[in-house]
Design a protein around this motif. Structure first.
Motif, PDB file in Angstrom:
ATOM      1  N   LEU A   1       0.829  -1.222   0.000  1.00 58.95           N
ATOM      2  CA  LEU A   1       0.000   0.000   0.000  1.00 58.95           C
ATOM      3  C   LEU A   1       0.857   1.264   0.000  1.00 58.95           C
ATOM      4  O   LEU A   1       0.385   2.339  -0.344  1.00 58.95           O
ATOM      5  N   GLU A   2       2.133   1.133   0.411  1.00 58.34           N
ATOM      6  CA  GLU A   2       3.036   2.287   0.391  1.00 58.34           C
ATOM      7  C   GLU A   2       3.685   2.470  -0.984  1.00 58.34           C
ATOM      8  O   GLU A   2       4.380   3.451  -1.208  1.00 58.34           O
ATOM      9  N   ALA A   3       3.508   1.490  -1.882  1.00 63.81           N
ATOM     10  CA  ALA A   3       4.258   1.507  -3.141  1.00 63.81           C
ATOM     11  C   ALA A   3       3.824   2.671  -4.023  1.00 63.81           C
ATOM     12  O   ALA A   3       2.702   3.171  -3.940  1.00 63.81           O
ATOM     13  N   GLN A   4       4.759   3.062  -4.881  1.00 62.60           N
ATOM     14  CA  GLN A   4       4.527   4.170  -5.803  1.00 62.60           C
ATOM     15  C   GLN A   4       3.316   3.921  -6.709  1.00 62.60           C
ATOM     16  O   GLN A   4       2.515   4.811  -6.949  1.00 62.60           O
ATOM     17  N   HIS A   5       3.171   2.668  -7.183  1.00 59.54           N
ATOM     18  CA  HIS A   5       2.081   2.430  -8.140  1.00 59.54           C
ATOM     19  C   HIS A   5       0.708   2.520  -7.472  1.00 59.54           C
ATOM     20  O   HIS A   5      -0.282   2.801  -8.138  1.00 59.54           O
ATOM     21  N   ILE A   6       0.655   2.301  -6.156  1.00 57.49           N
ATOM     22  CA  ILE A   6      -0.614   2.488  -5.447  1.00 57.49           C
ATOM     23  C   ILE A   6      -0.937   3.983  -5.389  1.00 57.49           C
ATOM     24  O   ILE A   6      -2.084   4.396  -5.566  1.00 57.49           O
ATOM     25  N   ARG A   7       0.125   4.799  -5.217  1.00 52.09           N
ATOM     26  CA  ARG A   7      -0.074   6.242  -5.232  1.00 52.09           C
ATOM     27  C   ARG A   7      -0.593   6.673  -6.611  1.00 52.09           C
ATOM     28  O   ARG A   7      -1.490   7.512  -6.715  1.00 52.09           O
ATOM     29  N   THR A   8      -0.022   6.073  -7.661  1.00 51.34           N
ATOM     30  CA  THR A   8      -0.511   6.371  -9.011  1.00 51.34           C
ATOM     31  C   THR A   8      -1.987   6.019  -9.124  1.00 51.34           C
ATOM     32  O   THR A   8      -2.787   6.811  -9.621  1.00 51.34           O
ATOM     33  N   ALA A   9      -2.348   4.822  -8.641  1.00 52.64           N
ATOM     34  CA  ALA A   9      -3.737   4.383  -8.736  1.00 52.64           C
ATOM     35  C   ALA A   9      -4.657   5.361  -7.999  1.00 52.64           C
ATOM     36  O   ALA A   9      -5.732   5.713  -8.489  1.00 52.64           O
ATOM     37  N   ARG A  10      -4.208   5.818  -6.822  1.00 60.72           N
ATOM     38  CA  ARG A  10      -5.016   6.796  -6.081  1.00 60.72           C
ATOM     39  C   ARG A  10      -5.105   8.118  -6.844  1.00 60.72           C
ATOM     40  O   ARG A  10      -6.148   8.770  -6.863  1.00 60.72           O
TER      41      ARG A  10
ATOM     42  N   GLY B   1      -7.803   8.379  -9.036  1.00 59.56           N
ATOM     43  CA  GLY B   1      -9.114   8.337  -8.407  1.00 59.56           C
ATOM     44  C   GLY B   1      -9.786   6.981  -8.468  1.00 59.56           C
ATOM     45  O   GLY B   1     -11.010   6.887  -8.408  1.00 59.56           O
ATOM     46  N   LEU B   2      -8.996   5.896  -8.608  1.00 59.63           N
ATOM     47  CA  LEU B   2      -9.613   4.570  -8.630  1.00 59.63           C
ATOM     48  C   LEU B   2     -10.302   4.312  -7.290  1.00 59.63           C
ATOM     49  O   LEU B   2      -9.845   4.782  -6.249  1.00 59.63           O
ATOM     50  N   PRO B   3     -11.407   3.559  -7.302  1.00 61.13           N
ATOM     51  CA  PRO B   3     -12.130   3.302  -6.048  1.00 61.13           C
ATOM     52  C   PRO B   3     -11.260   2.512  -5.068  1.00 61.13           C
ATOM     53  O   PRO B   3     -10.458   1.685  -5.481  1.00 61.13           O
ATOM     54  N   ASP B   4     -11.446   2.769  -3.775  1.00 57.67           N
ATOM     55  CA  ASP B   4     -10.644   2.109  -2.741  1.00 57.67           C
ATOM     56  C   ASP B   4     -10.705   0.593  -2.842  1.00 57.67           C
ATOM     57  O   ASP B   4      -9.706  -0.090  -2.648  1.00 57.67           O
ATOM     58  N   ARG B   5     -11.895   0.081  -3.147  1.00 55.51           N
ATOM     59  CA  ARG B   5     -12.050  -1.386  -3.240  1.00 55.51           C
ATOM     60  C   ARG B   5     -11.147  -1.962  -4.324  1.00 55.51           C
ATOM     61  O   ARG B   5     -10.495  -2.984  -4.136  1.00 55.51           O
ATOM     62  N   MET B   6     -11.139  -1.272  -5.477  1.00 54.61           N
ATOM     63  CA  MET B   6     -10.315  -1.758  -6.589  1.00 54.61           C
ATOM     64  C   MET B   6      -8.835  -1.689  -6.206  1.00 54.61           C
ATOM     65  O   MET B   6      -8.060  -2.607  -6.491  1.00 54.61           O
ATOM     66  N   ILE B   7      -8.445  -0.610  -5.529  1.00 53.79           N
ATOM     67  CA  ILE B   7      -7.038  -0.454  -5.147  1.00 53.79           C
ATOM     68  C   ILE B   7      -6.643  -1.546  -4.159  1.00 53.79           C
ATOM     69  O   ILE B   7      -5.605  -2.199  -4.304  1.00 53.79           O
ATOM     70  N   THR B   8      -7.506  -1.781  -3.157  1.00 48.89           N
ATOM     71  CA  THR B   8      -7.149  -2.760  -2.134  1.00 48.89           C
ATOM     72  C   THR B   8      -7.105  -4.168  -2.701  1.00 48.89           C
ATOM     73  O   THR B   8      -6.126  -4.884  -2.505  1.00 48.89           O
ATOM     74  N   TYR B   9      -8.159  -4.575  -3.404  1.00 49.85           N
ATOM     75  CA  TYR B   9      -8.261  -5.989  -3.777  1.00 49.85           C
ATOM     76  C   TYR B   9      -7.608  -6.311  -5.121  1.00 49.85           C
ATOM     77  O   TYR B   9      -7.068  -7.400  -5.294  1.00 49.85           O
TER      78      TYR B   9
END
Lengths: 314, 320
Positions: free
Chosen positions: A207-216, A219-227
């Motif tokens: 969750l700390e990774a750069q690509h998760i920051r990109t996904a956020r 504006g991707l939904p939290d559910r999509m980012i998490t799962y």
């Protein structure tokens, strides 16, 4: 993917061969004459000599190993002492029960461990996270035979929700599954803890990774980012861990099969040791090794299927 | 028209050693279709500024006061869901590290399709848009590229894919956070030219963060110079680089290797180090390192307009 599978399969063959060599060395190094053990104290020297020749013990050691090796790869593990039936047949009869037990244990641990670990990571620092942490350590600390005995007492004896012993009616899948619930829980419960801890730790890292920051940032939904974006990566070390964990589950299976009086390889090896049925012990250990290596292979193939980076490395 | 107007923005992080005042009274504007550069050394608050705009501040950070007005809405007071809806379609970002910016286990095509999740287009149409965008950033064999994974592309290609993803949304504002820092010099030039072409085509504004003065001079219409969480000088690139009115800007330009006219073994540096933002010094933030320090610098200098549109937070600017 195909060449990756073939290479991993080749490696598995090498691992099993090395395991055979080690197993053979162990049998060879154990003090005592196998022929004398098999025939008992009242046998004459001539009878022992005859059996030694029949078992090939008069041959040089490398010939003995070669014969053992070739026979084992062909599925001939010798005959067991008590009934003189082929060891391979006896073990293969029992094997499906143990594999069902292990897969049941994995199902429990994955079905509970991954959501709990995920939940703890997403709610990091909350009471939920702490509760999962405490529970994880607790279930890791409890030995599987204690789980087996208490599960038996609570669910089978006191509440009478689930059957206490046996593997269920042959041919009746539903009945067999019901009989599988408690023993597989005993095998898998500790792994719920391991997997929850592992998934939590790797989720926090991912969750700390750069690509998760990109996904956020998109504006991707939290559910999509998490799962979809985080869990697919966070799960990889867990799959590898489970592959190794199968060895430990196999030893838990021995206890579970004894406590619940289930047929299976664990029960078989337990009885074989009690009756000093050495060919059966050797055969069972070898088959168990092969199962361990195969399930490890499956775990690696799953990692390869989930992670394109692993696939491309092979 | 102004796309983004930041006014007196203050961002504070709660740390164990006390509150860290990461941004103090930051003000600047990004006009429509302009490229605004933000320049400053590491730790000057560039990343905090981006995160504040995107609503992605770390849990211990908060906007203490000020406003971030974007297309008429104040992002500083918008709830998380509302900002999330702006991220992507109106407000896109390209990050510094192309190696880690794309998800390693999801194919490029799927990642590009996922960011279009708000659209009602059919899957094939979304993919067609992705292919079109990849062609625009000159990814060879774009249709095939959709099936591939990030590790199968080079660093420069990954950064171009990231740019394609950001611009596919046709945002009003593109935030480019040091998009070329991790690339080698040749790639840097082509990437910047590509960015400039696409910006002109789409007609968006760009907030371009860099510590590379040459790139800023080349690309940006306006420039904002930041030091230790404050905007020390801002104006058009020509004004700021031609007539630096804050000693920090002047020293920064002196230190640019590209501006060295003589051979030297040692590149010039600015002596001293960044102040501890948990114990911000009284008065001018740059005073401790400034070679033109005066007695008045013990007080916080106001933002002084050198010429219209060119502002410096320094008492010296007054005398000009």
């Amino acid at each position: 993917m195909l060449s990756y599978s073939i290479k991993r399969l080749g490696l598995a063959v090498v691992i099993v061969s090395v395991a055979m060599l080690m197993l053979f060395s162990m049998i060879y190094l154990i003090p005592g004459d196998p022929a004398a053990v098999a025939l008992g104290p009242r046998a004459t020297e001539a009878m022992r000599e005859a059996l030694r020749v029949k078992m090939g013990l008069d041959q040089p050691i490398w010939v003995q190993f070669w014969n053992f090796f070739i026979n084992a790869w062909q599925g001939d593990l010798g005959n067991e002492v008590l009934s003189d039936r082929p060891v391979a047949t006896v073990v293969l009869e029992q094997l499906p029960y143990t594999i069902a037990l292990i897969l049941g244990g994995i199902s429990w641990s994955v079905a509970l461990g991954i959501p709990l670990g995920c939940w703890a990571a997403v709610k990091r620092g909350s009471w939920a996270d702490r509760l999962v942490g405490v529970l994880s350590v607790a279930v890791i600390a409890v030995p599987s035979f204690v789980v087996a005995i208490y599960a038996l007492l609570v669910f089978a004896v006191t509440l009478q929700w689930l059957p206490a012993i046996g593997a269920g009616e042959p041919g009746d899948l539903g009945d067999q599954l019901v009989h599988l619930l408690l023993p597989s829980l005993a095998v898998g419960l500790g792994w719920v803890g391991y997997i929850a801890r592992m998934v939590r730790a790797s989720m926090l890292e991912v969750l700390e990774a750069q690509h998760i920051r990109t996904a956020r940032a998109f504006g991707l939904p939290d559910r999509m980012i998490t799962y979809r974006y985080a869990l697919t990566i966070a799960i990889l070390p867990t799959v590898t861990l489970l592959g190794v964990g199968i060895g430990q589950m196999l030893s838990s299976a021995v206890f579970a099969e004894i406590v619940f009086a289930r047929p299976g390889v664990g029960k078989l090896v337990y009885d074989a040791i009690l009756t000093r049925n050495y060919p059966l012990v050797t055969g069972t250990v070898l088959v168990t090794t092969v199962i361990f290596v195969l399930l490890n292979l499956v775990a690696d193939l799953i990692v390869g299927a989930l992670d394109p980076r692993v696939r491309s490395r092979f | 028209m102004t796309v983004l107007a930041i006014e007196n923005l203050n961002v504070v992080f709660a740390t164990e050693g006390g509150d860290l005042h990461a941004l103090r009274d930051v003000s600047f504007k990004v006009p429509e279709q302009r490229i605004v550069g933000i320049v400053g050394e590491s730790g000057c608050g560039k990343s905090t500024l981006i995160n504040a705009i995107l609503g992605l501040l770390a849990e211990n950070g908060r906007i203490a006061s000020g406003s971030i007005s974007f297309e008429g809405e104040d992002l500083a007071h918008l709830d998380d869901k509302a900002i999330q809806d702006l991220r992507g379609p109106r407000l896109s970002t390209v990050f510094q590290d192309p190696m880690g910016a794309l998800n390693p286990v999801i194919s490029v095509g799927r990642q590009m399709r996922n960011i279009q999740y708000r659209s009602d287009l059919a899957r094939a149409e979304k993919d067609a848009r992705s292919i079109d965008m990849l062609r625009q950033v000159r990814i060879p064999d774009a249709a095939q590229a959709l099936k591939r994974y990030p590790h199968e592309f080079s660093g420069g290609m990954k950064q171009r894919i990231a740019i394609a993803m950001a611009l596919m949304m046709e945002p009003a504002l593109l935030i480019a956070d040091e998009p070329t820092t991790a690339l080698d010099a040749t790639l840097e030039v082509t990437t910047i030219e590509l960015l400039k072409d696409l910006q002109a085509e789409i007609g968006c504004s760009v907030l371009f963060i860099s510590h590379h003065l040459g790139v800023i001079a080349e690309l940006c219409d306006d420039v904002v110079v930041m030091y230790a969480g404050e905007v020390v000088e801002r104006g058009s690139t020509r004004q700021v680089f031609g007539n630096p009115s804050h000693p920090y800007t002047a020293r920064l330009l002196d230190c640019d290797p590209a501006r060295q006219s003589e051979r030297t073994r040692q590149l010039p540096t600015i002596p001293g180090e960044l102040p501890d933002l948990r114990r911000r010094p009284e008065g001018c933030i740059f005073a401790a390192r400034c070679d033109r320090r005066m007695d008045v610098c013990a007080a916080i200098p106001p933002d002084i307009e050198v010429v219209p549109g060119h502002v410096a937070r320094c008492f010296l600017a007054e005398s000009q």
